[in-house]
Scaffold this active site. Sequence first.
Site, PDB file in Angstrom:
ATOM      1  N   ASP A  95       2.071   7.886   7.229  1.00 18.03           N
ATOM      2  CA  ASP A  95       1.841   8.460   5.912  1.00 18.03           C
ATOM      3  C   ASP A  95       0.343   8.469   5.649  1.00 18.03           C
ATOM      4  OD1 ASP A  95       2.009   9.247   3.259  1.00 18.03           O
ATOM      5  OD2 ASP A  95       2.376   7.214   2.528  1.00 18.03           O
ATOM      6  N   ASP A  97      -2.153   9.374   2.710  1.00 19.41           N
ATOM      7  CA  ASP A  97      -2.127   9.647   1.283  1.00 19.41           C
ATOM      8  C   ASP A  97      -3.559   9.634   0.764  1.00 19.41           C
ATOM      9  OD1 ASP A  97       0.188   9.002  -1.169  1.00 19.41           O
ATOM     10  OD2 ASP A  97      -1.950   9.031  -1.652  1.00 19.41           O
ATOM     11  N   ASP A 298      -1.055   4.558   5.938  1.00 19.72           N
ATOM     12  CA  ASP A 298      -0.490   3.475   5.142  1.00 19.72           C
ATOM     13  C   ASP A 298       0.281   2.576   6.114  1.00 19.72           C
ATOM     14  OD1 ASP A 298       1.090   1.791   3.652  1.00 19.72           O
ATOM     15  OD2 ASP A 298       1.532   3.284   2.105  1.00 19.72           O
TER      16      ASP A 298
END
Lengths: 393, 339
Positions: A95, A97, A298
């Site tokens: 991920d 972000d 992440d």
Amino acid sequence: MIEKNNFLKKAFRRYYYENINKIYAPQRLSEREIGYLTFYPEKMIRHITLKNEGELKALLIHEAPKSVYYSTAYYDDPSAPINARIWKGADLVFDIDLDHLPFKETNMIFIYICNNCNSIFTNLDNKKCSSCGSEKISTISIPTKEGLEYAKDEIIRLMNILIEDFGISKDKIKIYFSGKRGYHLTVENSFYEDSDQHFRLELSDYLTLNGFKLLTTTILNRNIPINELSQIFPLPYEKGWIGRISKSFFENVIGIKLESPNDAYLRTLLQKYFSTVPYKELKLSLEKIIDEIKIRIDVNVTTDIHRIFRMPETLHGETGLLKKRISNIDHFYPLVDAIAFSQEPIKVYVSYAPKFELNEQIFGPYKKEEVLLPEMAAIFLICMGLAKPLEFP
Amino acid sequence: MQILGEEDLIKYPFLEETKQYIAKLGLTLDDFTSNEFEKVIRRCELRLMSSRYPPELYNLDKDTDLLSFMLAVIIIKASQREDVITKFAFNEARRAEFFLKTERNKNILTYILKRLLNINVYEVDYAIGNEYYEYAIHVKDYVKLSSSLKSVHWKIVNKIISNGLVYLKRQELIRLARDKIFQEIFKRIKDAPTPIVPQKLQYLVDIVRNRPIPKKLYEGSTLTEDPPCAKQILDKIKSGKNLSHYERFFITTFLLKKGKSIEEIVNLFSSSPDFNEKIAKYQVEHIAGLRGGRKKYNVPDCKTLFSQGLCYKDDSCDNISHPLNYKLKKSDGSHDRKK
Ligand code: SF4
Ligand SMILES: [Zn+2]
């Protein structure tokens, strides 16, 4: 005023109903745990098993969830309690972000809402509401086009490392716009599927350069004379991180274009650089490169082997945008391609909205006013909690 | 295909091949009671009694090395002292590591490494500056093999990785092999049936039995209060086994939370065969949040322990989701839990 959750649930249901042919199930759906979030009361329903794509479609239309998730792991019995299931493996997932990327003004717009008096601010001093003094503040962040391009760059670099360093073939990699502030990357059916949390931790540390000491023990050793250093300094085509760091060093520190450089020439450049620049500066510029070049995934997502992850092609309850599979990343524009809702105008009351862009149209800023907005923009603001619907489309 | 000669078998007496070799001699345990095996017995005593092997055991001895190794395995099994199995396996692994390091024939070295590690080992020829890489293994194999090695040097972030392969220097691969040898010998003795030792050799078993027992571990705390997952690891420590990276991490967070001091925990690890006080102390301090990132680590929950294969759930665990809740629930037996 129309009740917000009711409005959104209806809109989401209509979307799923009209677009059900665009829904496809993740592979091996029946071996995954499914979960979803309801609109009102907001509740997480987990431990669901769906036997096939038909059941998934039925769930989407019937429940019209705020968000839908699937486990990245495969189980013998996904609806059993977690300790009673057999874990059969899990996709590798990543991920990226905007929240985890270095902060840049132009990447995200922040809005702060006081939970006590509902005042809205665009910047916040002392973590306190300046009208009522409350410290209960929610932060809303709206990604900008620039921000999403910036995150895109990170996901491309991640993909390249997975391919080059970990030997994962490109056809096993899927990239998605997350529906909000970034991108997801999954690897299915790979050799790494059965790897445990320890392996995934190591992989995460590798990508984030956490604990990286390779240069400290070799070239960043003060005692090496300049002549020798320019002979042993890694060149841009070396394998793994070392090569990438060297490439960045030549391009950004020494400042040359690496088209068809020959070794001897590069070594002379190094010799020249090392004899003019103090050791301390070399160290600093390498540290800077390492900090810039690492991949900011992440880590919690990648290392959790029981994670549930947003389901592709479903609506994100905080934006009304789709988590969208990307086939050609160079020609993917999230704020155009991930739009689910229509251009149909609807009247909404906007408490506050900054200037924002959707589908190459610019909206706002608005403050405490009734506005006629295309459905896509109206739902975007309503999902974020910045607007309220005044009519049904 | 006979790649290994007799001398190789003597260096690496734990290899499968040596079993066949010895079988050909057609000996039984009783034969060792005769005087002609006196030298074998002498060497066996050395293997049994040294807490670190003396140089003598590093000088190859054609007549006694294989047989004394085999006999030592039997005697240790008969003694049923787990801590001695650990010491012995560790010493043999160190001895083999020495011979691997000094192996001049690369073909034999590669062959033995492949045999020992039981994975694909690729010969490569790659250098960056002064660093020379001779071998490559798959990154997944690498992470498994290196999991009990705690220095950051062994983290994959500090390795050259390309196309799914980790590039290794000769001595690095040998170091990984050493751990594997340790595990193999340990397992071999552990899994063997307990032998019947002839009266005349019984004194050897007694020698082993009478070796001083390493200082008591984890004293002053009642083991019964710990959940099965923690107990399992504490037992492992007691029997002097190496812990995996994650086991060590979990038990450290757990003991810290239970109020053990850093010294107590480091001391607890001191029976591990490759204990290094400085490193152990550093790691415990790191987990306690006194070092490095200054992040204090939480005790992992049951779900995480389960996924790590470290949950040994039994009825006493009830329905807790965190090992720290174990004791609470237990002593709280008077309350009927609501459904
Ligand atoms: S259920 Fe929890 S406390 Fe019990 S053994 Fe498993 S991990 Fe430990
Ligand atoms: Zn307020």
